[in-house]
Design a protein around this motif. Sequence first.
Motif, PDB file in Angstrom:
ATOM      1  N   TYR A   7      52.449  34.159  51.717  1.00  0.00           N
ATOM      2  CA  TYR A   7      53.338  34.286  50.555  1.00  0.00           C
ATOM      3  C   TYR A   7      52.600  33.961  49.262  1.00  0.00           C
ATOM      4  O   TYR A   7      52.639  34.723  48.299  1.00  0.00           O
ATOM      5  CB  TYR A   7      54.552  33.352  50.713  1.00  0.00           C
ATOM      6  CG  TYR A   7      55.490  33.386  49.526  1.00  0.00           C
ATOM      7  CD1 TYR A   7      56.547  34.287  49.465  1.00  0.00           C
ATOM      8  CD2 TYR A   7      55.309  32.513  48.444  1.00  0.00           C
ATOM      9  CE1 TYR A   7      57.390  34.331  48.373  1.00  0.00           C
ATOM     10  CE2 TYR A   7      56.152  32.552  47.338  1.00  0.00           C
ATOM     11  CZ  TYR A   7      57.199  33.462  47.313  1.00  0.00           C
ATOM     12  OH  TYR A   7      58.017  33.509  46.225  1.00  0.00           O
ATOM     13  N   ILE A   8      51.913  32.834  49.256  1.00  0.00           N
ATOM     14  CA  ILE A   8      51.204  32.403  48.042  1.00  0.00           C
ATOM     15  C   ILE A   8      50.088  33.393  47.702  1.00  0.00           C
ATOM     16  O   ILE A   8      49.966  33.835  46.558  1.00  0.00           O
ATOM     17  CB  ILE A   8      50.641  30.974  48.205  1.00  0.00           C
ATOM     18  CG1 ILE A   8      51.795  29.971  48.362  1.00  0.00           C
ATOM     19  CG2 ILE A   8      49.781  30.584  47.004  1.00  0.00           C
ATOM     20  CD1 ILE A   8      51.359  28.555  48.669  1.00  0.00           C
ATOM     21  N   ALA A  11      51.249  36.646  46.245  1.00  0.00           N
ATOM     22  CA  ALA A  11      51.764  36.523  44.881  1.00  0.00           C
ATOM     23  C   ALA A  11      50.634  36.382  43.862  1.00  0.00           C
ATOM     24  O   ALA A  11      50.821  36.633  42.678  1.00  0.00           O
ATOM     25  CB  ALA A  11      52.711  35.336  44.791  1.00  0.00           C
ATOM     26  N   LEU A  12      49.459  35.994  44.318  1.00  0.00           N
ATOM     27  CA  LEU A  12      48.361  35.738  43.381  1.00  0.00           C
ATOM     28  C   LEU A  12      47.430  36.931  43.169  1.00  0.00           C
ATOM     29  O   LEU A  12      46.798  37.049  42.133  1.00  0.00           O
ATOM     30  CB  LEU A  12      47.519  34.551  43.878  1.00  0.00           C
ATOM     31  CG  LEU A  12      48.163  33.158  43.840  1.00  0.00           C
ATOM     32  CD1 LEU A  12      47.258  32.160  44.537  1.00  0.00           C
ATOM     33  CD2 LEU A  12      48.433  32.725  42.411  1.00  0.00           C
ATOM     34  N   VAL A  13      47.346  37.811  44.175  1.00  0.00           N
ATOM     35  CA  VAL A  13      46.330  38.867  44.114  1.00  0.00           C
ATOM     36  C   VAL A  13      46.858  40.157  43.484  1.00  0.00           C
ATOM     37  O   VAL A  13      48.057  40.314  43.266  1.00  0.00           O
ATOM     38  CB  VAL A  13      45.785  39.188  45.528  1.00  0.00           C
ATOM     39  CG1 VAL A  13      45.139  37.971  46.161  1.00  0.00           C
ATOM     40  CG2 VAL A  13      46.909  39.728  46.418  1.00  0.00           C
ATOM     41  N   ASP A  14      45.938  41.071  43.207  1.00  0.00           N
ATOM     42  CA  ASP A  14      46.324  42.383  42.697  1.00  0.00           C
ATOM     43  C   ASP A  14      46.638  43.358  43.829  1.00  0.00           C
ATOM     44  O   ASP A  14      47.355  44.326  43.636  1.00  0.00           O
ATOM     45  CB  ASP A  14      45.189  42.960  41.844  1.00  0.00           C
ATOM     46  CG  ASP A  14      45.063  42.202  40.532  1.00  0.00           C
ATOM     47  OD1 ASP A  14      46.098  41.694  40.059  1.00  0.00           O
ATOM     48  OD2 ASP A  14      43.949  42.115  39.993  1.00  0.00           O
ATOM     49  N   LYS A  43      40.715  35.298  42.708  1.00  0.00           N
ATOM     50  CA  LYS A  43      42.103  34.917  42.425  1.00  0.00           C
ATOM     51  C   LYS A  43      42.601  33.833  43.382  1.00  0.00           C
ATOM     52  O   LYS A  43      43.406  32.991  42.996  1.00  0.00           O
ATOM     53  CB  LYS A  43      43.013  36.139  42.535  1.00  0.00           C
ATOM     54  CG  LYS A  43      42.668  37.215  41.534  1.00  0.00           C
ATOM     55  CD  LYS A  43      43.864  37.537  40.671  1.00  0.00           C
ATOM     56  CE  LYS A  43      43.466  38.362  39.466  1.00  0.00           C
ATOM     57  NZ  LYS A  43      42.762  39.605  39.822  1.00  0.00           N
ATOM     58  N   GLY A  46      39.936  30.610  42.483  1.00  0.00           N
ATOM     59  CA  GLY A  46      40.224  30.019  41.182  1.00  0.00           C
ATOM     60  C   GLY A  46      39.021  29.350  40.550  1.00  0.00           C
ATOM     61  O   GLY A  46      37.973  29.213  41.175  1.00  0.00           O
ATOM     62  N   THR A  51      42.450  26.861  42.674  1.00  0.00           N
ATOM     63  CA  THR A  51      43.556  27.517  43.365  1.00  0.00           C
ATOM     64  C   THR A  51      43.471  27.256  44.873  1.00  0.00           C
ATOM     65  O   THR A  51      44.467  26.924  45.510  1.00  0.00           O
ATOM     66  CB  THR A  51      43.548  29.029  43.088  1.00  0.00           C
ATOM     67  OG1 THR A  51      43.467  29.223  41.678  1.00  0.00           O
ATOM     68  CG2 THR A  51      44.803  29.695  43.606  1.00  0.00           C
ATOM     69  N   ALA A  54      44.570  23.758  45.544  1.00  0.00           N
ATOM     70  CA  ALA A  54      46.025  23.605  45.460  1.00  0.00           C
ATOM     71  C   ALA A  54      46.689  24.164  46.721  1.00  0.00           C
ATOM     72  O   ALA A  54      47.613  23.549  47.267  1.00  0.00           O
ATOM     73  CB  ALA A  54      46.563  24.298  44.217  1.00  0.00           C
ATOM     74  N   MET A  55      46.181  25.292  47.205  1.00  0.00           N
ATOM     75  CA  MET A  55      46.749  25.867  48.429  1.00  0.00           C
ATOM     76  C   MET A  55      46.538  24.923  49.609  1.00  0.00           C
ATOM     77  O   MET A  55      47.414  24.756  50.443  1.00  0.00           O
ATOM     78  CB  MET A  55      46.107  27.231  48.734  1.00  0.00           C
ATOM     79  CG  MET A  55      46.699  28.361  47.923  1.00  0.00           C
ATOM     80  SD  MET A  55      46.362  29.982  48.648  1.00  0.00           S
ATOM     81  CE  MET A  55      44.654  30.189  48.228  1.00  0.00           C
TER      82      MET A  55
END
Lengths: 76, 216
Positions: A7-8, A11-14, A43, A46, A51, A54-55
């Motif tokens: 999910y994360i 939401a972060l990638v292109d 992405k 980070g 990033t 944080a994940m």
Amino acid sequence: MKDLIAYIAKALVDKPEEVEVKEIEGEQTSVIELKVAKEDLGKVIGKQGRTARAMRTILSAASTKINKRSVLEIIE
Amino acid sequence: MQEFEFEGKTTEEAIEKACKELNRPKEELDIEILEPGSAGIFGIVGTKKAKIKVTLPQEEQEEPTEENDVDFAKKTLQDILSLISTEAEVTAGTEDGKITLNIYGDKSGLLIGRKGKTLDALQFIVNKIVNKSLSRKVQVVVDSENYRQRRRESLIQIALKLGDKAKRIGKPVTTNPLIPRERRIIHLALKDDPQLDTRSRGEGLLKKVLIIPKRS
């Protein structure tokens, strides 16, 4: 665990369609392997790995909840 | 973006038509000539109409409203929390132009983590996700059980205590390694003390704050 990281990451990638997450379950520790499109690698990592860190923090909170340990590996 | 096409005997005529119909001066229109048109021979054989494409400037486009941003931020955090399999709920609001998300129902403090580590991670990820889909930047603050305010107060207490100690022993003292936002609280807490000086020391994200007694 797998769904959380998927999910994360999506939401972060292109290119969310290229996000792949595998969970290799061990007795106590699970390894979550995250694979994204080459262009999206930055992405999910980070600046200075913030990033990714944080994940990992969120993942370890989620694992604690079910009395397990999980390790996130980002596959290049 | 809106596009229109106009025709006329000459390009000038087509432009004139466009101005009239769109009710705008020529200068405000983005005009592209598709076919210049030709008068033909004697104005009879081979006449071709001039064709232009007019693009209206983007101002007509609707910006996503602030309410949508708040809802999106809230949904993102709520989705993540449900994947962590907590029953915690999220309330959302705005404050000083920032989106504030408050987690409640996390009794164990699991989502706060040691020294707010998990809370900061959630905040960082939600900020990334929300700002990715927006053209302008918004700041999202994630809080739980009023942790941010409590941490702020305890940092101020630490700052004052260490400040006293520095003055008493006449030597510099340091805090634990802190993230920028927390260092700022320390610096600000001691800013007005004429007997003390504060400085950050270290490399990277985590730095210690050095509290130095000034020589009188």
